[in-house]
Design a protein around this motif. Structure first.
Motif, PDB file in Angstrom:
ATOM      1  N   LEU A 197      -7.309   5.947   4.625  1.00  0.00           N
ATOM      2  CA  LEU A 197      -6.709   6.053   3.300  1.00  0.00           C
ATOM      3  C   LEU A 197      -7.712   6.594   2.293  1.00  0.00           C
ATOM      4  N   ARG A 198      -7.200   7.177   1.209  1.00  0.00           N
ATOM      5  CA  ARG A 198      -7.990   7.442   0.017  1.00  0.00           C
ATOM      6  C   ARG A 198      -8.095   6.152  -0.788  1.00  0.00           C
ATOM      7  N   PRO A 199      -9.045   6.059  -1.720  1.00  0.00           N
ATOM      8  CA  PRO A 199      -9.163   4.824  -2.505  1.00  0.00           C
ATOM      9  C   PRO A 199      -7.918   4.459  -3.294  1.00  0.00           C
ATOM     10  N   ASP A 200      -7.074   5.444  -3.617  1.00  0.00           N
ATOM     11  CA  ASP A 200      -5.839   5.137  -4.345  1.00  0.00           C
ATOM     12  C   ASP A 200      -4.692   4.748  -3.420  1.00  0.00           C
ATOM     13  N   GLY A 201      -4.963   4.637  -2.119  1.00  0.00           N
ATOM     14  CA  GLY A 201      -3.941   4.261  -1.168  1.00  0.00           C
ATOM     15  C   GLY A 201      -3.236   5.420  -0.500  1.00  0.00           C
ATOM     16  N   THR A 202      -3.562   6.654  -0.886  1.00  0.00           N
ATOM     17  CA  THR A 202      -2.937   7.819  -0.265  1.00  0.00           C
ATOM     18  C   THR A 202      -3.297   7.892   1.214  1.00  0.00           C
ATOM     19  N   HIS A 203      -2.286   8.116   2.046  1.00  0.00           N
ATOM     20  CA  HIS A 203      -2.501   8.192   3.489  1.00  0.00           C
ATOM     21  C   HIS A 203      -3.188   9.507   3.862  1.00  0.00           C
TER      22      HIS A 203
END
Length: 348
Positions: free
Chosen positions: A127-133
């Motif tokens: 994931l990215r830190p913002d929750g993006t897969h």
């Protein structure tokens, strides 16, 4: 939560507590990065604290309980994992993104500041830190119990029942698989990516050379391994699994044919953490409440070492984390969090 300061007297010197705190549930994981410390409680409470003084920054729950916490290297993000999923916390606005998927999550690891791998049942998700897969590994034979990145994020190691898998950046299928009998794998990956190590309750410590997949034959390899940690240099590996701790030298062609150093711990080891830097200083915690500091590379291969210093924390130690080379944060089963200021690396 209350915060106080005091001093701790151990063998050799007196270390000042930067602060101590009492929490109302048993801690299960501690992480430190930058100027923050994160404490995950078994009941699901996450506490983010200032490392210097223990003052609270934020508190939030994960309703399904907690198993692991990991701050990003820049201390701007935090991932926590538990039996029902995971959550990502952002420092800038204290926003919490929960992903309660019902899939057990008991491990997470950051690759720099822009990606984090999180166990999600039989898979690992990046994931990215913002929750993006970003991508997801294919399923393994059992639940993922460990994840670790090669330095620089070139590839990801994933431990699960019966195997360790090596994944490149995006394909779901692994590029290599290292079979391993048994469950509850402990996983350690050399920062260079040269060695993968695993252990569990059923077979001795296993070591593979990643370039060709060869497994090294180790003499005196411990069994029932549940904690494996490489130091910053990738030369020294610490393993529990015996009544004591073994430290293996991975310089040159690795430890095959050599014997480890044995650290004579006063009680069963429940936590291990290398001091940041190159001096091979190790901290260990025991189920008798003893905190030990070791010059882990001293002496000769095959020799035994006693603690350089030891302290009594009064209850079993469940987690350790270094906040830089001078501050060691310890958590006990009874809910005490203690941050000790320690001598610089030349005087341990």
């Amino acid at each position: 939560m209350s915060v106080t300061s005091d001093t701790a007297t151990g063998t050799g010197f007196t270390a000042a507590y930067a602060w101590t705190a009492e929490v109302d549930e048993a801690p299960v994981s501690v992480s430190a990065a930058g100027d923050l410390v994160a404490v995950a409680g078994a009941g699901g409470t996450v506490r983010v604290l200032h490392a210097a003084a223990g003052a609270p920054v934020d508190v939030f729950p994960l309703s399904e309980g907690l198993l692991h916490a990991a701050l990003s290297p820049d201390a701007q993000h935090l991932v926590v994992a538990g039996p029902g999923g995971h959550a990502l916390w952002r420092r800038a606005d204290r926003r919490v993104r929960r992903a309660l998927t019902g899939e057990r999550s008991q491990a997470a690891a950051w690759s720099g500041t822009d990606r984090v791998a999180v166990a999600a049942g039989r898979r690992a998700v990046v994931l990215r830190p913002d929750g993006t897969h970003v991508w997801t590994t294919g399923p393994g034979a059992g639940a993922v119990t460990g994840v670790a990145w090669m330095r620089g994020g070139r590839w990801l190691a994933v431990a699960a029942y019966g195997e360790v898998r090596r994944h490149e950046r995006h394909p779901a299928a692994p590029v290599a698989t290292y079979p391993h009998t048994g469950s509850r794998l402990a996983l350690a990956l050399a920062p260079t990516g040269r060695w993968i190590c695993s252990g569990n309750r059923d077979v001795p410590l296993r070591v593979w050379r990643t370039r060709d997949g060869d497994r090294l034959a180790l003499s005196d390899a411990p069994e029932k391994v549940s904690r494996l940690v490489f130091d910053d240099t990738g030369r020294w590996l610490a393993a529990d699994g015996t009544p004591h701790v073994t430290v293996w030298d991975f310089s040159g062609d690795g430890p095959a044919g050599s014997r480890p150093r044995t650290l004579l711990a006063p009680a069963a080891v429940t936590a291990l953490a290398w001091r940041p830097g190159t001096r091979a200083h190790l901290a260990s915690g025991g189920d008798d409440g003893t905190l030990c500091l070791w010059r882990a590379a001293a002496g000769r291969a095959g020799g035994s070492l006693r603690p350089a210093h030891r302290y009594a924390l009064g209850a079993p130690v469940v987690a350790l984390a270094w906040s830089g080379p001078g501050l060691l944060v310890a958590a006990t089963r009874e809910g005490r969090i203690a941050a000790l200021r320690l001598p610089d690396g030349t005087r341990l």
